[in-house]
Design a protein around this motif. Structure first.
Motif, mmCIF file in Angstrom:
data_model
loop_
_atom_site.group_PDB
_atom_site.id
_atom_site.type_symbol
_atom_site.label_atom_id
_atom_site.label_comp_id
_atom_site.label_asym_id
_atom_site.label_seq_id
_atom_site.Cartn_x
_atom_site.Cartn_y
_atom_site.Cartn_z
ATOM 1 N N VAL A 147 0.855 -1.183 0.000
ATOM 2 C CA VAL A 147 0.000 0.000 0.000
ATOM 3 C C VAL A 147 0.889 1.229 0.000
ATOM 4 O O VAL A 147 1.966 1.248 0.612
ATOM 5 C CB VAL A 147 -0.989 0.038 1.189
ATOM 6 N N GLN A 148 0.441 2.251 -0.705
ATOM 7 C CA GLN A 148 1.240 3.455 -0.862
ATOM 8 C C GLN A 148 0.642 4.574 -0.026
ATOM 9 O O GLN A 148 -0.517 4.939 -0.186
ATOM 10 C CB GLN A 148 1.280 3.862 -2.334
ATOM 11 N N GLY A 149 1.442 5.118 0.868
ATOM 12 C CA GLY A 149 1.029 6.263 1.653
ATOM 13 C C GLY A 149 0.151 5.893 2.830
ATOM 14 O O GLY A 149 0.040 4.733 3.221
ATOM 15 N N THR A 150 -0.486 6.914 3.402
ATOM 16 C CA THR A 150 -1.335 6.729 4.574
ATOM 17 C C THR A 150 -2.706 7.361 4.362
ATOM 18 O O THR A 150 -3.321 7.867 5.298
ATOM 19 C CB THR A 150 -0.674 7.324 5.828
ATOM 20 N N SER A 151 -3.180 7.321 3.142
ATOM 21 C CA SER A 151 -4.522 7.850 2.853
ATOM 22 C C SER A 151 -5.570 6.908 3.428
ATOM 23 O O SER A 151 -5.255 5.828 3.927
ATOM 24 C CB SER A 151 -4.717 7.964 1.343
ATOM 25 N N GLY A 152 -6.804 7.311 3.344
ATOM 26 C CA GLY A 152 -7.895 6.458 3.806
ATOM 27 C C GLY A 152 -7.912 5.123 3.093
ATOM 28 O O GLY A 152 -8.095 4.072 3.717
ATOM 29 N N VAL A 153 -7.719 5.136 1.770
ATOM 30 C CA VAL A 153 -7.722 3.896 1.000
ATOM 31 C C VAL A 153 -6.564 3.002 1.444
ATOM 32 O O VAL A 153 -6.735 1.799 1.648
ATOM 33 C CB VAL A 153 -7.653 4.172 -0.517
ATOM 34 N N ALA A 154 -5.396 3.585 1.629
ATOM 35 C CA ALA A 154 -4.233 2.802 2.047
ATOM 36 C C ALA A 154 -4.444 2.204 3.434
ATOM 37 O O ALA A 154 -4.116 1.037 3.672
ATOM 38 C CB ALA A 154 -2.976 3.672 2.029
ATOM 39 N N LEU A 155 -4.999 2.977 4.359
ATOM 40 C CA LEU A 155 -5.211 2.474 5.714
ATOM 41 C C LEU A 155 -6.271 1.380 5.749
ATOM 42 O O LEU A 155 -6.124 0.390 6.477
ATOM 43 C CB LEU A 155 -5.563 3.615 6.662
ATOM 44 N N PHE A 156 -7.337 1.542 4.969
ATOM 45 C CA PHE A 156 -8.321 0.461 4.884
ATOM 46 C C PHE A 156 -7.701 -0.758 4.220
ATOM 47 O O PHE A 156 -7.945 -1.893 4.625
ATOM 48 C CB PHE A 156 -9.572 0.902 4.124
ATOM 49 N N GLY A 157 -6.884 -0.548 3.191
ATOM 50 C CA GLY A 157 -6.198 -1.666 2.543
ATOM 51 C C GLY A 157 -5.312 -2.416 3.517
ATOM 52 O O GLY A 157 -5.283 -3.646 3.526
ATOM 53 N N LEU A 158 -4.609 -1.676 4.361
ATOM 54 C CA LEU A 158 -3.769 -2.279 5.390
ATOM 55 C C LEU A 158 -4.607 -3.137 6.334
ATOM 56 O O LEU A 158 -4.262 -4.293 6.615
ATOM 57 C CB LEU A 158 -3.060 -1.179 6.171
ATOM 58 N N GLN A 159 -5.719 -2.601 6.794
ATOM 59 C CA GLN A 159 -6.571 -3.330 7.737
ATOM 60 C C GLN A 159 -7.195 -4.574 7.095
ATOM 61 O O GLN A 159 -7.228 -5.652 7.708
ATOM 62 C CB GLN A 159 -7.671 -2.413 8.261
ATOM 63 N N PHE A 160 -7.706 -4.430 5.884
ATOM 64 C CA PHE A 160 -8.313 -5.577 5.208
ATOM 65 C C PHE A 160 -7.271 -6.659 4.945
ATOM 66 O O PHE A 160 -7.522 -7.848 5.144
ATOM 67 C CB PHE A 160 -8.980 -5.166 3.896
ATOM 68 N N ALA A 161 -6.098 -6.244 4.469
ATOM 69 C CA ALA A 161 -5.052 -7.223 4.159
ATOM 70 C C ALA A 161 -4.630 -7.970 5.418
ATOM 71 O O ALA A 161 -4.477 -9.197 5.388
ATOM 72 C CB ALA A 161 -3.862 -6.518 3.513
ATOM 73 N N GLN A 162 -4.459 -7.259 6.511
ATOM 74 C CA GLN A 162 -4.091 -7.926 7.763
ATOM 75 C C GLN A 162 -5.197 -8.864 8.231
ATOM 76 O O GLN A 162 -4.926 -9.967 8.701
ATOM 77 C CB GLN A 162 -3.780 -6.902 8.848
ATOM 78 N N ALA A 163 -6.447 -8.425 8.096
ATOM 79 C CA ALA A 163 -7.577 -9.256 8.523
ATOM 80 C C ALA A 163 -7.644 -10.551 7.709
ATOM 81 O O ALA A 163 -8.085 -11.577 8.223
ATOM 82 C CB ALA A 163 -8.883 -8.482 8.379
ATOM 83 N N PHE A 164 -7.177 -10.505 6.466
ATOM 84 C CA PHE A 164 -7.190 -11.702 5.617
ATOM 85 C C PHE A 164 -5.904 -12.499 5.735
ATOM 86 O O PHE A 164 -5.692 -13.471 5.030
ATOM 87 C CB PHE A 164 -7.438 -11.305 4.149
ATOM 88 N N GLY A 165 -5.009 -12.070 6.628
ATOM 89 C CA GLY A 165 -3.782 -12.829 6.875
ATOM 90 C C GLY A 165 -2.688 -12.577 5.865
ATOM 91 O O GLY A 165 -1.784 -13.405 5.708
ATOM 92 N N ALA A 166 -2.734 -11.429 5.192
ATOM 93 C CA ALA A 166 -1.693 -11.095 4.218
ATOM 94 C C ALA A 166 -0.559 -10.343 4.904
ATOM 95 O O ALA A 166 -0.731 -9.748 5.972
ATOM 96 C CB ALA A 166 -2.281 -10.241 3.097
ATOM 97 N N ARG A 167 0.596 -10.363 4.292
ATOM 98 C CA ARG A 167 1.738 -9.551 4.721
ATOM 99 C C ARG A 167 1.596 -8.197 4.050
ATOM 100 O O ARG A 167 1.330 -8.128 2.842
ATOM 101 C CB ARG A 167 3.035 -10.238 4.269
ATOM 102 N N VAL A 168 1.743 -7.099 4.805
ATOM 103 C CA VAL A 168 1.517 -5.766 4.261
ATOM 104 C C VAL A 168 2.807 -4.953 4.320
ATOM 105 O O VAL A 168 3.471 -4.910 5.351
ATOM 106 C CB VAL A 168 0.408 -5.020 5.036
ATOM 107 N N ILE A 169 3.120 -4.322 3.211
ATOM 108 C CA ILE A 169 4.254 -3.390 3.125
ATOM 109 C C ILE A 169 3.651 -2.014 2.844
ATOM 110 O O ILE A 169 2.872 -1.848 1.908
ATOM 111 C CB ILE A 169 5.220 -3.780 1.995
ATOM 112 N N VAL A 170 4.011 -1.038 3.685
ATOM 113 C CA VAL A 170 3.519 0.329 3.514
ATOM 114 C C VAL A 170 4.702 1.206 3.101
ATOM 115 O O VAL A 170 5.737 1.198 3.755
ATOM 116 C CB VAL A 170 2.912 0.872 4.819
ATOM 117 N N THR A 171 4.536 1.946 2.002
ATOM 118 C CA THR A 171 5.599 2.869 1.571
ATOM 119 C C THR A 171 5.204 4.283 1.891
ATOM 120 O O THR A 171 4.039 4.610 2.001
ATOM 121 C CB THR A 171 5.857 2.761 0.050
#
Length: 91
Positions: free
Chosen positions: A67-91
């Protein structure tokens, strides 16, 4: 709607109308802890991330999501990905 991924808007006409008639399956109740203004952001940021990762991307446990940045979309993407058991990299 099935031709467009069950998504309102986009190529479908009439969604910018003041009033629309929807089947109850397409409406959700806003959380009571959010103001109307806060709840109005959920379809924009949360559903954009959900549609990209889950509906279109078919995210699975163990995959890596960038996920790129800390926008609303990126933060929701981070939460959804973690909830689904994915590894998340934030730039």
């Amino acid at each position: 709607m099935t031709r467009h991924g069950l998504s309102l808007g986009g190529p479908l006409q009439g969604v910018l109308a003041e009033y629309v008639c929807l089947h109850e399956n397409f409406a959700v109740k806003a959380p009571t802890l959010l103001t109307d203004e806060e709840a109005s952001t959920l379809p924009v940021a949360a559903l954009t991330a959900w549609f990209a990762l889950i509906e279109t991307g078919h995210l699975k446990e163990g995959q890596t999501v960038l996920v790129q940045g800390t926008s609303g979309v990126a933060l929701f993407g981070l939460q959804f990905a973690q909830a689904f058991g994915a590894r998340v990299i934030v730039t």
